[in-house]
Design a protein around this motif. Structure first.
Motif, short mmCIF file in Angstrom:
data_model
loop_
_atom_site.label_atom_id
_atom_site.label_comp_id
_atom_site.label_asym_id
_atom_site.label_seq_id
_atom_site.Cartn_x
_atom_site.Cartn_y
_atom_site.Cartn_z
N LEU A 198 -1.02 -4.27 8.47
CA LEU A 198 -2.41 -4.28 8.00
C LEU A 198 -3.40 -4.19 9.16
O LEU A 198 -4.60 -4.12 8.96
CB LEU A 198 -2.68 -5.56 7.19
N ARG A 199 -2.90 -4.23 10.38
CA ARG A 199 -3.79 -4.29 11.55
C ARG A 199 -4.00 -2.91 12.16
O ARG A 199 -3.27 -1.98 11.87
CB ARG A 199 -3.20 -5.25 12.58
N GLY A 200 -4.99 -2.82 13.01
CA GLY A 200 -5.26 -1.56 13.70
C GLY A 200 -6.70 -1.11 13.48
O GLY A 200 -7.45 -1.73 12.74
N LEU A 201 -7.06 -0.01 14.17
CA LEU A 201 -8.44 0.47 14.08
C LEU A 201 -8.57 1.85 13.44
O LEU A 201 -9.63 2.46 13.47
CB LEU A 201 -9.10 0.47 15.47
N GLU A 202 -7.47 2.37 12.87
CA GLU A 202 -7.58 3.62 12.12
C GLU A 202 -8.61 3.44 11.00
O GLU A 202 -8.61 2.40 10.33
CB GLU A 202 -6.22 3.96 11.49
N GLY A 203 -9.41 4.45 10.76
CA GLY A 203 -10.49 4.33 9.79
C GLY A 203 -10.04 4.04 8.37
O GLY A 203 -10.65 3.25 7.65
N ILE A 204 -8.96 4.69 7.96
CA ILE A 204 -8.38 4.43 6.64
C ILE A 204 -6.90 4.13 6.85
O ILE A 204 -6.20 4.87 7.55
CB ILE A 204 -8.52 5.66 5.71
N ARG A 205 -6.44 3.01 6.31
CA ARG A 205 -5.03 2.66 6.48
C ARG A 205 -4.42 2.32 5.12
O ARG A 205 -5.10 1.82 4.23
CB ARG A 205 -4.89 1.45 7.43
N ALA A 206 -3.15 2.60 5.02
CA ALA A 206 -2.43 2.25 3.80
C ALA A 206 -1.20 1.47 4.23
O ALA A 206 -0.57 1.81 5.24
CB ALA A 206 -2.03 3.50 3.04
N ALA A 207 -0.87 0.42 3.50
CA ALA A 207 0.29 -0.38 3.88
C ALA A 207 0.96 -0.91 2.61
O ALA A 207 0.32 -1.05 1.57
CB ALA A 207 -0.13 -1.54 4.77
N LYS A 208 2.24 -1.18 2.75
CA LYS A 208 2.98 -1.78 1.64
C LYS A 208 3.39 -3.19 2.02
O LYS A 208 3.81 -3.43 3.15
CB LYS A 208 4.22 -0.95 1.32
N VAL A 209 3.23 -4.11 1.09
CA VAL A 209 3.66 -5.48 1.34
C VAL A 209 4.64 -5.86 0.24
O VAL A 209 4.38 -5.62 -0.94
CB VAL A 209 2.45 -6.44 1.34
N ASP A 210 5.78 -6.41 0.66
CA ASP A 210 6.83 -6.77 -0.29
C ASP A 210 6.60 -8.18 -0.82
O ASP A 210 6.69 -9.15 -0.07
CB ASP A 210 8.19 -6.66 0.41
N PHE A 211 6.28 -8.28 -2.11
CA PHE A 211 6.10 -9.58 -2.75
C PHE A 211 7.39 -9.92 -3.49
O PHE A 211 7.46 -9.88 -4.71
CB PHE A 211 4.92 -9.53 -3.74
N ASN A 212 8.41 -10.20 -2.70
CA ASN A 212 9.69 -10.60 -3.27
C ASN A 212 10.17 -9.58 -4.31
O ASN A 212 10.48 -9.92 -5.45
CB ASN A 212 9.52 -11.99 -3.93
N GLY A 213 10.24 -8.33 -3.88
CA GLY A 213 10.73 -7.29 -4.78
C GLY A 213 9.60 -6.46 -5.39
O GLY A 213 9.78 -5.28 -5.69
N LEU A 214 8.43 -7.04 -5.56
CA LEU A 214 7.29 -6.28 -6.06
C LEU A 214 6.55 -5.68 -4.86
O LEU A 214 6.13 -6.40 -3.96
CB LEU A 214 6.33 -7.18 -6.85
N GLU A 215 6.43 -4.37 -4.88
CA GLU A 215 5.78 -3.71 -3.75
C GLU A 215 4.29 -3.56 -4.02
O GLU A 215 3.89 -2.94 -5.00
CB GLU A 215 6.41 -2.35 -3.52
N LEU A 216 3.51 -4.16 -3.15
CA LEU A 216 2.06 -4.12 -3.32
C LEU A 216 1.48 -3.06 -2.38
O LEU A 216 1.76 -3.05 -1.18
CB LEU A 216 1.49 -5.49 -2.96
N ASN A 217 0.69 -2.14 -2.93
CA ASN A 217 0.05 -1.10 -2.10
C ASN A 217 -1.35 -1.55 -1.72
O ASN A 217 -2.18 -1.82 -2.59
CB ASN A 217 -0.06 0.21 -2.89
N ILE A 218 -1.56 -1.60 -0.42
CA ILE A 218 -2.85 -2.09 0.05
C ILE A 218 -3.55 -1.02 0.86
O ILE A 218 -2.94 -0.34 1.69
CB ILE A 218 -2.64 -3.37 0.89
N GLY A 219 -4.83 -0.84 0.56
CA GLY A 219 -5.64 0.12 1.30
C GLY A 219 -6.69 -0.62 2.11
O GLY A 219 -7.15 -1.69 1.72
N ILE A 220 -7.04 -0.03 3.25
CA ILE A 220 -8.06 -0.64 4.11
C ILE A 220 -8.98 0.48 4.60
O ILE A 220 -8.50 1.53 5.03
CB ILE A 220 -7.42 -1.35 5.32
#
Lengths: 162, 593
Positions: free
Chosen positions: B461-483
């Motif tokens: 989730l970190r960094g200085l790219e203007g638009i970032r996309a990341a996936k976070v694993d919620f114990n099997g449920l994959e959460l798509n996060i945009g920044i």
């Protein structure tokens, strides 16, 4: 920051949207769109600029920037007979300033103003490409060459009763 | 790579084709003076209208001097950057600019930080020869809740226009008129307050002169501090501690949390608190809202709106209210930490210390100029009394500390007061892009999975790219996060949502490039992204050093819920900690003929 409401007649709105559409709502065609809009409506009030901005998907600040940059565009309605005095270099040295003063005196108008009755408006322009006829005055599409201050009243009288 | 060889001031240099003379000179360590030119290298944004002509240089074989910021190098070019002809031309250009500039430097808000003043010093201007004969343009000052436009001081560099249009895509400012009348203004030269301005303050941050400044709240704060009938408390936003030191000559990236608390105490604030406390509270509310919407979505509820968007940033809130009014039901309803702090301070805390609401003055220290506007919103007032009375920028706080003859560098480190000074590592990183969503993820993970999060850092989730996309694993449920940070980047994500193309469950948006560390109220970073990186690193360092790093583990927050609010999203919490949004778009109304 707070939004505001502008009002426009439905037919005018449709006309304006058609103008934008005829240029594919392309922001690069802003000047052409404004040119066409002014030829239809006679001037470019804030409402028209808001609609153009929305249709071309650009900021209204940019539209206003372009409108105020080019002296051709006007935000005030022109008179039925718009009078333009060329104050380009050639006309100026041949006495355009004195002609302009006489128009201002007779019509009781400043440059950029339109008469109360909407008949005449007064503006200056820079060179119509007829320097041999300097000083040049235009009323609508009609050109008058080698105009002297004492001919001003006669020119205005031509439009009496029209 | 196509290389070009040229000579600048007798030195040979080889640069890539397409490089400007200004940049080629820089490689040789020659710093050509500039005024309108601005290079935000961290953001790939350059403002080079070539209009001011301060950066002119002599090019052999060319009749006229060339503006080095917008003239590309040529093979074999011979350039002189400091010949007498160049120096005279630069001074004359500056004298012309000054002929139409007010001479009130002593009392100007930008005095000491003004690039025009610096140039006058550098070029040795000792008189302004044209001032008696020249026409002076005059404009009315434009006061908005956050920003003052004093266009008599505008030098038409158009940097603000670049920030407002190219970086932020807000479109509030544009160059209008010609000649002496030329100025950068909103449409129809209306007041900024009526325009689409979001008060992000990025224009203020790049303005070389006093034409654009923040509304100065320091006199009001001084008056409150001097009034014995008032109890004055202060909250400090996370990003402030990572940048305040720069105003006192410290290297970027120094944390001055303790010294800042000491300075505020010595200024006479009765309680020195931390907005971080309220950031933890924000996570409790926003995180609960996120999980609520997510759970409904997983249960197949088609009416639930996803992605959820963060709502901490007032510039961003203004942006979507003005430009995406069709989507005002998507952002979280959680108030920003500044406003949550104010609401709790003037209820829970005021009761606790037995002070009446109207006798309690809440001051906030923010990296932001939009926070001034936010504090004045009607939604955040009770019978006309605002939850937050005054919002100072980092720069204003530095002025206040200097006025009091203190230096951040020599102050001891002190702690915040209790209870609203207690905070976790999660809240500290609110100040940097990606930080709010990381903080929310730490809490949401544990609440959702009912498991302990072993590793609290989410590097993705970190960094200085203007638009970032990341996936976070919620114990099997994959959460798509945009920044996204920077409103131009936010616009792209919003347009995707509008088009139904967005796959994100949650999106964090901050209006300023870099997040609050690059806020419009911070010490000027002149587009140097290395400074932003150092400020970000400082916040992650402070997070790392905290004993508690998850918002829901903050004991003061637990106590606040137990004794006052009940549970997150309770009726009381709704009333005090949530808000609503309204369209601020210009409406085109069709009249019947």
């Amino acid at each position: 920051m707070s939004g505001y409401t502008i009002e426009l007649k439905k037919t005018d709105l449709d006309t304006l949207r058609d103008v934008c559409k005829s240029f594919n709502n392309d922001p690069g065609e802003l000047i052409n769109v404004l040119h066409k809009a002014q030829s239809i409506f006679g001037y470019l009030p804030a409402e028209i600029q808001e609609v153009v901005a929305k249709e071309l998907n650009i900021s209204v600040a940019k539209v206003y920037g372009v409108v105020t940059f080019y002296s051709f565009f006007t935000m005030k309605p022109k008179g039925k007979f718009p009078i333009s005095i060329c104050t380009g270099t050639a006309c100026y040295v041949r006495g355009a300033d004195k002609v302009l003063e006489e128009f201002k005196r007779v019509l009781k108008l400043e440059v950029g103003e339109t008469a109360q009755d909407g008949k005449f408006s007064l503006s200056c322009l820079r060179c119509v490409g007829a320097c041999g006829l300097a000083p040049v005055v235009m009323v609508g599409e009609k050109t008058y060459g080698r105009v002297s201050p004492d001919e001003v009243r006669k020119i205005i009288e031509e439009y009496d009763g029209l | 790579m196509n290389l070009v060889k040229l000579t600048i001031d007798g030195q040979q240099v080889e640069v890539e084709k397409g490089t400007t003379i200004y940049k080629a000179a820089k490689q040789l360590g020659i710093d050509i003076p500039v005024l309108c030119y601005m290079d935000l290298h961290g953001m790939n944004i350059e403002n080079k209208p070539g209009g001011c002509r301060i950066c002119v240089v002599e090019v052999e074989g060319r009749r006229n001097l060339a503006p080095s910021c917008s003239t590309n190098v040529d093979e074999g070019m011979v350039v002189r950057t400091s010949s007498m002809r160049v120096i005279n031309a630069r001074r004359t250009v500056l004298e012309f600019i000054l002929s139409d500039h007010p001479k009130e430097c002593l009392s100007c808000a930008k005095s000491g930080h003004c690039e025009l003043q610096d140039l006058a010093v550098k070029l040795g201007v000792r008189e302004i020869p044209y001032q008696d004969t020249a026409e002076m343009s005059t404009y009315q000052k434009d006061y908005s809740p956050s920003i003052i436009r004093d266009m008599d001081k505008c030098v038409m560099c158009r940097r603000c226009e670049t920030m407002c249009n190219d970086v932020q895509t807000v479109g509030a400012l544009f160059a209008v008129n010609r000649g002496f009348e030329a100025v950068v203004a909103p449409a129809f030269e209306m007041d900024l307050q009526k325009s689409t301005c979001t008060y992000c303050g990025q224009c203020v941050a790049v303005c070389p002169t006093g034409a654009l400044t923040e509304v100065d709240h320091t006199p009001s704060v001084i008056r409150a501090l001097a009034d014995p009938s008032k109890t004055v408390i202060v909250q400090t936003a996370p990003a402030v501690r990572a940048a305040l030191g720069e105003e006192f000559g410290m290297e970027p990236g120094n944390l001055v949390t303790g010294q800042m608390a000491a300075a505020l105490r010595r200024l006479g604030f009765n309680f020195v608190f931390d907005t971080d406390f309220a950031a933890d509270l924000t996570i409790m509310e926003e995180g609960t809202e996120l999980l609520g919407r997510l759970t409904k979505h997983l249960e197949g509820d088609k009416n639930v709106k996803l992605p959820i968007l963060t709502s901490c940033c007032p510039g961003w809130v203004n942006f979507f209210e003005a430009q995406f009014p069709d989507m005002i039901d998507i952002p979280s309803t959680a108030r920003s930490p500044q406003q949550m702090f104010g609401a709790i301070a003037k209820t829970y805390f005021a009761d606790k210390i037995g002070v009446k609401r109207e006798d309690l003055v809440v001051v906030s220290i923010m990296p932001c100029v939009a926070k001034k506007y936010e504090s004045e919103r009607d939604e955040f007032k009770v019978d006309g009394n605002p939850d937050v009375d005054f919002a100072l920028t980092t720069r204003e706080l530095a002025h206040l500390i200097k006025q009091a003859n203190m230096d951040i560098k020599t102050l001891p480190e002190e702690d915040f007061d209790s209870p609203m000074g207690e905070s976790t590592g999660a809240s500290v990183i609110f100040g940097v892009t990606g930080g709010v969503i990381e903080a929310a993820t730490r809490t949401a993970y544990e609440v959702f999975t009912k498991k302990k999060l072993e590793k609290v850092e989410f590097q993705q989730l970190r960094g200085l790219e203007g638009i970032r996309a990341a996936k976070v694993d919620f114990n099997g449920l994959e959460l798509n996060i945009g920044i996204a940070h920077g409103l131009g980047n936010a616009r792209k994500l919003l347009e995707d949502i509008r088009a139904g193309k967005s796959e994100f469950h949650a999106i964090e948006i901050m209006a300023c490039p870099g997040g609050c560390i690059g806020g419009g109220g911070q010490p000027l970073h002149h587009g140097d992204s290395s400074i932003l990186k150092k400020r970000a690193a400082a916040l992650y360092r402070e997070d790392d050093g905290k004993a508690i790093r998850k918002s829901h583990e903050n004991p003061a927050i637990a106590e606040l819920y137990e004794k006052f609010l009940g549970t997150p999203m309770s009726e009381k919490a709704h009333h005090l900690l949530h808000t609503h949004y309204a369209s601020k778009q210009t409406v085109i109304h069709e009249k019947e003929d």
